[in-house]
Design a protein around this motif. Structure first.
Motif, PDB file in Angstrom:
ATOM      1  N   GLU A  67      49.399   6.377   2.816  1.00 19.46           N
ATOM      2  CA  GLU A  67      49.131   7.572   2.020  1.00 19.46           C
ATOM      3  C   GLU A  67      49.288   8.784   2.910  1.00 19.46           C
ATOM      4  OE1 GLU A  67      46.218   7.403  -1.238  1.00 19.46           O
ATOM      5  OE2 GLU A  67      45.195   9.045  -0.185  1.00 19.46           O
ATOM      6  N   ARG A  85      51.166  17.881  -1.769  1.00 14.45           N
ATOM      7  CA  ARG A  85      50.758  16.813  -2.681  1.00 14.45           C
ATOM      8  C   ARG A  85      50.551  15.526  -1.879  1.00 14.45           C
ATOM      9  NH1 ARG A  85      50.422  15.983  -8.022  1.00 14.45           N
ATOM     10  NH2 ARG A  85      50.716  13.882  -8.835  1.00 14.45           N
ATOM     11  N   THR A  86      49.777  14.608  -2.437  1.00 17.27           N
ATOM     12  CA  THR A  86      49.553  13.312  -1.803  1.00 17.27           C
ATOM     13  C   THR A  86      50.517  12.285  -2.375  1.00 17.27           C
ATOM     14  OG1 THR A  86      47.210  13.809  -1.484  1.00 17.27           O
ATOM     15  CG2 THR A  86      47.856  11.509  -1.343  1.00 17.27           C
ATOM     16  N   GLN A 118      51.820   8.100  -2.042  1.00 13.24           N
ATOM     17  CA  GLN A 118      51.638   6.739  -1.536  1.00 13.24           C
ATOM     18  C   GLN A 118      53.018   6.118  -1.334  1.00 13.24           C
ATOM     19  OE1 GLN A 118      49.153   4.941  -4.537  1.00 13.24           O
ATOM     20  NE2 GLN A 118      47.252   5.635  -3.568  1.00 13.24           N
ATOM     21  N   SER A 120      44.593   2.557  -5.893  1.00 14.64           N
ATOM     22  CA  SER A 120      44.140   2.926  -7.230  1.00 14.64           C
ATOM     23  C   SER A 120      45.018   4.048  -7.772  1.00 14.64           C
ATOM     24  CB  SER A 120      42.680   3.395  -7.188  1.00 14.64           C
ATOM     25  OG  SER A 120      42.533   4.498  -6.305  1.00 14.64           O
ATOM     26  N   ALA A 121      45.358   3.954  -9.049  1.00 10.87           N
ATOM     27  CA  ALA A 121      46.179   4.983  -9.687  1.00 10.87           C
ATOM     28  C   ALA A 121      45.367   6.265  -9.834  1.00 10.87           C
ATOM     29  CB  ALA A 121      46.656   4.495 -11.046  1.00 10.87           C
ATOM     30  N   ARG A 122      45.926   7.379  -9.345  1.00 11.63           N
ATOM     31  CA  ARG A 122      45.255   8.678  -9.438  1.00 11.63           C
ATOM     32  C   ARG A 122      46.264   9.723  -9.873  1.00 11.63           C
ATOM     33  NH1 ARG A 122      43.731   8.371  -3.542  1.00 11.63           N
ATOM     34  NH2 ARG A 122      44.206  10.598  -3.572  1.00 11.63           N
ATOM     35  N   LEU A 123      45.803  10.667 -10.681  1.00 14.63           N
ATOM     36  CA  LEU A 123      46.700  11.692 -11.188  1.00 14.63           C
ATOM     37  C   LEU A 123      47.223  12.594 -10.081  1.00 14.63           C
ATOM     38  CD1 LEU A 123      44.877  12.743 -14.483  1.00 14.63           C
ATOM     39  CD2 LEU A 123      46.884  11.279 -14.241  1.00 14.63           C
ATOM     40  N   ASP A 124      46.485  12.703  -8.987  1.00 23.38           N
ATOM     41  CA  ASP A 124      46.897  13.602  -7.910  1.00 23.38           C
ATOM     42  C   ASP A 124      47.757  12.901  -6.861  1.00 23.38           C
ATOM     43  OD1 ASP A 124      44.755  12.025  -7.082  1.00 23.38           O
ATOM     44  OD2 ASP A 124      44.163  13.477  -5.545  1.00 23.38           O
ATOM     45  N   VAL A 125      48.154  11.647  -7.113  1.00 25.54           N
ATOM     46  CA  VAL A 125      48.937  10.874  -6.154  1.00 25.54           C
ATOM     47  C   VAL A 125      50.201  10.352  -6.831  1.00 25.54           C
ATOM     48  CG1 VAL A 125      48.996   8.790  -4.724  1.00 25.54           C
ATOM     49  CG2 VAL A 125      46.924  10.185  -4.804  1.00 25.54           C
ATOM     50  N   THR A 126      51.333  10.462  -6.147  1.00 24.01           N
ATOM     51  CA  THR A 126      52.600   9.934  -6.643  1.00 24.01           C
ATOM     52  C   THR A 126      53.041   8.784  -5.747  1.00 24.01           C
ATOM     53  OG1 THR A 126      53.251  12.103  -7.472  1.00 24.01           O
ATOM     54  CG2 THR A 126      54.989  10.467  -7.227  1.00 24.01           C
ATOM     55  N   ARG A 127      53.445   7.680  -6.368  1.00 21.94           N
ATOM     56  CA  ARG A 127      53.855   6.496  -5.626  1.00 21.94           C
ATOM     57  C   ARG A 127      55.377   6.428  -5.478  1.00 21.94           C
ATOM     58  NH1 ARG A 127      50.018   1.812  -8.400  1.00 21.94           N
ATOM     59  NH2 ARG A 127      48.067   2.454  -7.389  1.00 21.94           N
TER      60      ARG A 127
END
Length: 281
Positions: free
Chosen positions: A157, A163-164, A166, A188-195
């Protein structure tokens, strides 16, 4: 890329029959790097833009000199990336001068965070069967020396461009080492993180499908390496030949398949080696 089937004999016959084409395919196109740019919108709302340099299939070998890889690195860094991905096959079977190779690759990590996943030639059960490395230790040492984070069923991460993100890298599909359940464990899926997913072989997309991710980066195909009129790329080493080179929409996600920098057997035709800059927003 790797499974040869009968394509070496097939391509050799074509080149022998067409001397001019053979000279071009051996002497010109394998060295003729193409810099491509793609823009991908990952969500409905405007936001930050991440500049991703995607390299793949470097294939250092007796037919892919380090000078070509150095030019690819230079061209890639000229695109001013925020992050760099290398999707496997650093070598073909084995390589003798890892110290010089690390020097070629080190400018990548010096310029931006650089992540990689292993390819079928880099080590493992598939590579061992064709005279390559039985494990990833040698290529792992290369990556470490070059400052590259080699992810084999692992995730990182990072915060870039406000932006954050993964970064998830899986093991090689042909080696039976692609394990998304391990790679995504604990995420964990989070709105502020893009995979962003790295995988060598695009056929692995079906194993990755149950997980949440908006875009994945692949290599392995070399774009088909030898593309023919009408026939296209009949020897591309994938089962699903819909996804051989470029940017695709698939199951509400994006797939980017690089044509790669190196090659096998020193041949490319109608399929130039590629350095890609993707702008993700």
């Amino acid at each position: 890329m790797g499974r040869l089937i009968s394509r070496r004999a097939f391509l050799g016959g074509i080149l022998a029959a067409t001397t001019g084409t053979g000279g071009y395919a051996r002497l010109v196109e394998p060295e003729w790097l193409d810099v491509t740019h793609r823009r991908v919108v990952l969500g409905p709302a405007p936001g930050v833009t991440l500049r991703v340099l995607h390299l793949s299939d470097l294939h250092a070998s007796d037919v892919v000199p380090l000078a070509l890889l150095q030019r690819a690195v230079t061209l890639g860094l000229a695109q001013r990336p925020d992050v760099i991905f290398v999707t496997g096959d650093f070598v073909t079977r084995r390589w003798n001068d890892f110290a010089a190779y690390a020097e070629i690759l080190r400018p990548l990590s010096a310029a931006a965070p650089t992540f990689a996943c292993p390819g079928n030639h880099d080590g493992g059960s598939w590579a061992a069967r064709i005279g390559g490395y039985a494990d990833l230790s040698r290529v792992g040492e290369l990556a470490t020396a070059a400052g590259i984070d080699l992810l084999c069923n692992q995730a990182r991460e990072i915060s870039i461009a406000g932006r954050t993100w993964q970064i998830i890298g899986v093991g090689d599909y042909w080696s039976g080492a692609c394990h998304p359940d391990i790679a995504f464990a604990g995420l964990s899926a989070r709105l502020d993180v893009t995979r962003l997913v790295l995988s060598h072989n695009p056929d692995s997309k079906d194993l990755l499908l149950p997980r949440e991710w908006p875009i994945a980066f692949f290599g392995h195909t070399h774009g088909g390496q030898f593309r023919l009129p009408i026939l296209g790329a009949p020897f591309a080493p994938v089962q699903d030949k819909r996804f051989i080179a470029g940017l695709y929409r698939w199951n509400d996600r994006w797939l980017h398949v690089s044509r790669g920098v190196g090659n096998l057997h020193g041949i490319r035709f109608n399929c130039r080696p590629e350095v890609t800059l993707l702008e993700l927003s």
